[in-house]
Design a protein around this motif. Structure first.
Motif, short mmCIF file in Angstrom:
data_model
loop_
_atom_site.label_atom_id
_atom_site.label_comp_id
_atom_site.label_asym_id
_atom_site.label_seq_id
_atom_site.Cartn_x
_atom_site.Cartn_y
_atom_site.Cartn_z
N GLN A 187 1.25 6.24 -6.75
CA GLN A 187 -0.13 7.11 -7.50
C GLN A 187 -0.02 7.91 -8.56
OE1 GLN A 187 -2.65 5.35 -7.19
NE2 GLN A 187 -3.19 6.46 -8.69
N PRO A 188 0.82 9.35 -8.60
CA PRO A 188 0.84 10.66 -9.04
C PRO A 188 1.53 9.68 -10.55
CG PRO A 188 1.80 10.90 -7.08
CD PRO A 188 1.37 9.04 -6.67
N GLU A 231 1.01 -1.45 0.14
CA GLU A 231 0.27 0.04 -0.22
C GLU A 231 0.68 1.31 0.05
OE1 GLU A 231 -3.55 0.03 -0.39
OE2 GLU A 231 -3.42 -1.61 -0.70
N GLY A 254 0.16 5.12 -10.99
CA GLY A 254 0.05 3.95 -9.99
C GLY A 254 0.07 2.90 -10.55
N ASP A 255 -0.53 1.59 -10.16
CA ASP A 255 -0.14 0.02 -10.27
C ASP A 255 0.83 0.19 -11.76
OD1 ASP A 255 -1.23 0.08 -8.00
OD2 ASP A 255 -2.91 -1.32 -9.06
N ARG A 305 2.43 1.45 -3.52
CA ARG A 305 0.98 2.15 -4.33
C ARG A 305 1.11 2.88 -3.88
NH1 ARG A 305 -3.62 -2.16 -4.56
NH2 ARG A 305 -4.05 -1.82 -6.47
N SER A 306 0.77 3.73 -3.04
CA SER A 306 0.81 4.94 -2.63
C SER A 306 1.34 6.13 -2.82
CB SER A 306 0.38 5.52 -1.07
OG SER A 306 1.24 5.49 -0.36
#
Length: 94
Positions: free
Chosen positions: A10-11, A3, A14-15, A6-7
């Protein structure tokens, strides 16, 4: 931990950004492992294919939007690293 990654990503796409980084690291490790077994012509082909993938992938990533510029950077860095590693291998085989 996933997590947090992933955070962080994100900008930057993302994945897809995380997947691309993992793919780049795995492919570089595999290419470094097989570089000694390839002939000079095959090494040149690998450099050309890596340059083509990096260029086309980065152009498409930049066309999608500014959030994907990091993906374009990863692709270009991967292409440059493949070119440097295999270029040195070609030089050492001559």
């Amino acid at each position: 931990m996933l997590e947090n990654l992933r955070s962080f990503a994100q900008p930057y796409g993302g994945d897809l950004f995380l997947l691309l980084i993992a793919l780049a690291v795995v492919s570089l490790a595999a290419l470094v492992g097989i570089r000694k077994r390839l002939q000079v012509q095959q090494l040149r082909r690998v450099i050309r294919v890596a340059a083509l993938v990096a260029l086309l992938g980065s152009v498409f990533a930049m066309q999608i939007g500014s959030a994907y510029y990091a993906i374009a950077g990863v692709l270009l860095a991967w292409g440059v690293l493949v070119g440097i590693i295999f270029g040195r291998e070609i030089g050492s085989k001559r």
